[in-house]
Design an enzyme around this catalytic site. Structure first.
Site, mmCIF file in Angstrom:
data_model
loop_
_atom_site.group_PDB
_atom_site.id
_atom_site.type_symbol
_atom_site.label_atom_id
_atom_site.label_comp_id
_atom_site.label_asym_id
_atom_site.label_seq_id
_atom_site.Cartn_x
_atom_site.Cartn_y
_atom_site.Cartn_z
ATOM 1 N N LEU A 150 -2.009 -2.074 6.400
ATOM 2 C CA LEU A 150 -0.809 -2.690 6.951
ATOM 3 C C LEU A 150 -0.640 -4.085 6.389
ATOM 4 C CD1 LEU A 150 -1.170 -1.641 10.677
ATOM 5 C CD2 LEU A 150 0.706 -1.016 9.186
ATOM 6 N N LYS A 188 -6.429 8.700 -0.101
ATOM 7 C CA LYS A 188 -5.646 9.645 -0.914
ATOM 8 C C LYS A 188 -6.496 10.308 -1.987
ATOM 9 C CE LYS A 188 -1.274 7.340 0.017
ATOM 10 N NZ LYS A 188 -1.841 6.529 1.116
ATOM 11 N N THR A 236 9.832 9.662 5.663
ATOM 12 C CA THR A 236 9.891 10.833 4.783
ATOM 13 C C THR A 236 9.887 12.149 5.555
ATOM 14 O OG1 THR A 236 7.490 10.724 4.525
ATOM 15 C CG2 THR A 236 8.833 9.654 2.837
#
Length: 647
Positions: free
Chosen positions: A450, A410, A473
């Site tokens: 995960l 990110k 989402t």
């Protein structure tokens, strides 16, 4: 009637077993003489009767001495049948000796016939009872198929037959050559006949029991199993069985790496071990998902000292207790020191590193949850940017040899404050790497983990068990995934490879579409997706819309020209860096904005820095939005990085 027999006291069952054996041995002796003499009305003489009686008594005494009557019939093993064979052989020899001693006619073939008949009747009676017991125990069990006809599958079948939940009825073999074979008394069907096996044997659940060395395309296998709409579960790995951490019949949901359907990353253990053995190592954020796994792997490389630095009291307690158990059981003799503290406290970090002579720091302490950081901008920047700065400067001041930052995908062209703060943390370490040469700084960037706190897999699993719906989402959102052990192995590997200022990234294979992952989990848990076309389905997938700061696609590289390393699955990114003088100006602005509680200025500063930050919405900090702009709380800041508030 049979149930009442099973409920009898054990002493009564043993007396019944002795009585049945006495009758079986008596009949075997009579039948052996009758068959040999071809006289169906044969009656023994007094001498023959005495010899037979003594033989039976000696045989029963031998069975008692050999422990046959202590064996529980339903759990009888091969050893019990060997005991019967030995007892019968002794009985036949006793018959021969007694016939010779008492000068009684015992034809030479009679002991052989008697031994065969005695084994059939004594062993057969127990086999019959065991079959009846197992049949009664199988009533109410769920019928399952075992996928994998190797050693692991055979062990699982044996364990389940003694259990109370599942009744194995068929093996699904991955090799066509095993089709129609029998293993542990169960038929084997080739994978190509999977649907026939399930339909014919009334299978209600599939259990994966693949041998560790079995060559199989797990993604392709799961795709085939998914079409059956049956629950698919697995057994513990061989390493867990060997370590005593689990039993073969500990059935559980599919492993996360099974859902990924790809081979895990293998580290160069020799290189990692050389960088950790006998060293003083510190892990910040030691109680978190990544930090705790790092500690588990580090301790097995036998550092001299392992310092656990964590601000959550319970998380620190839990990981310290676990590591102390590993340390004691495996005899690793590692000094483990659990320390409470936050990386934003520069002096605390420096005192800890100096006190324990820390040589290597793995910096895993960070706020990583995108929406939460978006709602708590100040704390996100303080922890992720200035926490990294303070910990890194403490490392330089105390002569730490290596400092490894755990970063995130990110941080690449971020659309949220969390990603921008992590990219800023990377720039901080790159700047410090240029400013000095005593401490080697490196960064490891990877995708979603995960099984970590906030991971979608346990969230989806809980939503499925609660009856749905599963919340995703966006229908097109994709993510790269890796397991916690993989991420930790990569961090250790990169930490040993770093030379100063590198950003390491992992070749993580193909990205995963989150909606497809959700549907796969529904199918592999034996349920159907509820859609307008299938209104009778079980679980609905609901799309809730992107959250603040969230984007559809994550990337691992900013540039397009990664450099290879000595590890085939690890690359080194060529990223833009800043001179320390330029970086200091940005940090001063962030510091002043934080002290003034000016969230908009923080966002603007992160946008102007070379982070690639492009927010997809307005400032979402909850306090900022509800309290509006608030003036400086503690007066004006000094504007110097080295005078940032520390504790």
């Amino acid at each position: 009637m049979f149930k009442k027999f099973l409920e009898l006291p054990r002493i009564h069952k043993r007396l019944i077993s002795v009585s049945v054996d006495a009758v079986a041995l008596s009949f075997s002796l009579w039948a052996s003489f009758a068959l040999r003499l071809e006289d169906s009305l044969w009656l023994p003489s007094k001498g023959q009767f005495l010899v037979c009686l003594i033989s039976i008594v000696l045989t029963l005494a031998g069975f008692v001495r050999l422990g046959l009557y202590r064996a529980v019939v339903r759990y009888m093993s091969d050893r019990a049948f060997l005991t019967i064979v030995l007892g019968v052989v002794i009985s036949a020899l006793a018959l021969i000796v007694l016939g010779y001693v008492f000068q009684v006619l015992v034809p030479r073939s009679v002991p052989l016939i008697y031994a065969a008949l005695a084994f059939i009747f004594v062993g057969g009676s127990r086999m019959s009872v065991r079959m009846l017991v197992q049949h009664s125990f199988n009533t109410g069990k769920e019928w399952v198929a075992i996928v994998g006809a190797g050693q692991t599958g055979a062990q699982l079948a044996k364990a389940l037959q003694q259990g109370t939940e599942y009744h194995p009825v068929v093996f699904i073999g991955l090799s066509p050559a095993n089709h129609k074979a029998l293993i542990a008394g169960l038929p084997v069907f080739a994978l190509s006949h999977l649907e026939d096996a399930v339909r014919t044997h009334g299978v209600k659940r599939l259990l994966l029991a693949l041998d560790a060395d079995e060559k199989v395309d797990r993604r392709k296998l799961l795709n085939q199993l998914e079409t059956l709409k049956l629950p698919v579960q697995t057994v513990p790995s061989m390493s867990e069985l060997v370590a005593g951490q689990a039993r073969i019949n500990d059935i559980r949901d599919l492993e996360l790496e099974d859902l990924l359907g790809r081979d895990p990353v293998r580290p160069d253990n020799a290189q990692v071990a050389a960088s950790l053995y006998g060293k003083a190592v510190m892990v910040t954020g030691a109680g978190g998902s990544i930090g705790s796994e790092l500690c588990r792997q580090i301790i097995h490389h036998r550092p001299r000292v392992l310092v656990l630095f964590e601000q959550s009291e319970f998380s620190l307690y839990a990981i310290e207790r676990e590591l102390q158990a590993i340390n004691r059981i495996d005899g690793l003799d590692v000094e483990i020191h659990p320390l409470l503290g936050s990386v934003v406290h520069r002096r605390r970090c420096e005192m800890v590193m100096r006190s324990f002579g820390i040589q290597t720091v793995y910096h895993a302490a960070a706020y990583k949850h995108v929406p939460l950081v978006e709602h708590n901008v100040i704390e996100g920047v303080q922890n992720n940017v200035f926490g990294t700065l303070h910990a890194a400067e403490a490392a330089i001041a105390t002569g730490v040899e290596r400092f490894v930052l755990i970063s995130t995908d990110k941080a690449v062209r971020p659309t949220n404050v969390m990603g921008a703060s992590k990219r800023m943390a990377e720039l901080v370490l790159q700047g410090l790497a240029q400013r000095q040469s005593k401490t080697i700084f490196s960064m490891v960037r990877f995708g979603n983990v995960l099984g970590s706190s906030g991971s979608v897999v346990p969230l989806f699993r809980d939503q499925i068990r609660d009856g749905g719906p599963i919340t995703v989402t966006h229908k097109d959102i994709i993510r790269y995934f890796m397991t916690i052990p993989e991420a930790s192995q990569l961090v250790l590997q990169a930490g040993s490879m770093g030379r100063g200022g590198e950003v390491f990234v992992l070749d993580m294979g193909e990205p995963v579409k989150i909606a497809d992952l959700a549907r796969k989990m529904i199918h592999l848990m034996g349920l159907m997706e509820k859609t307008p076309e299938q209104p009778e389905g079980d679980i609905e997938v609901v799309f809730t819309g992107l959250r603040p700061g969230e984007k559809l696609y994550e990337e691992l590289l900013i540039g397009d020209d990664p450099q290879g390393t000595s590890h085939p699955r690890i690359m080194m990114a060529r990223e833009v860096s800043m001179l320390w003088e330029e970086l200091e100006v940005v940090l001063n602005k962030l510091s002043r904005a934080s002290q003034d509680f000016d969230c908009r200025l923080i966002v603007d500063t992160l946008k102007k820095a070379p982070t690639g930050f492009a927010p997809n919405g307005d400032v979402a900090d909850l306090v900022w939005c509800n309290g509006k702009q608030i003036g400086p709380l503690d007066g004006e800041s000094t504007g110097k990085v080295h005078r940032l508030p520390v504790q």
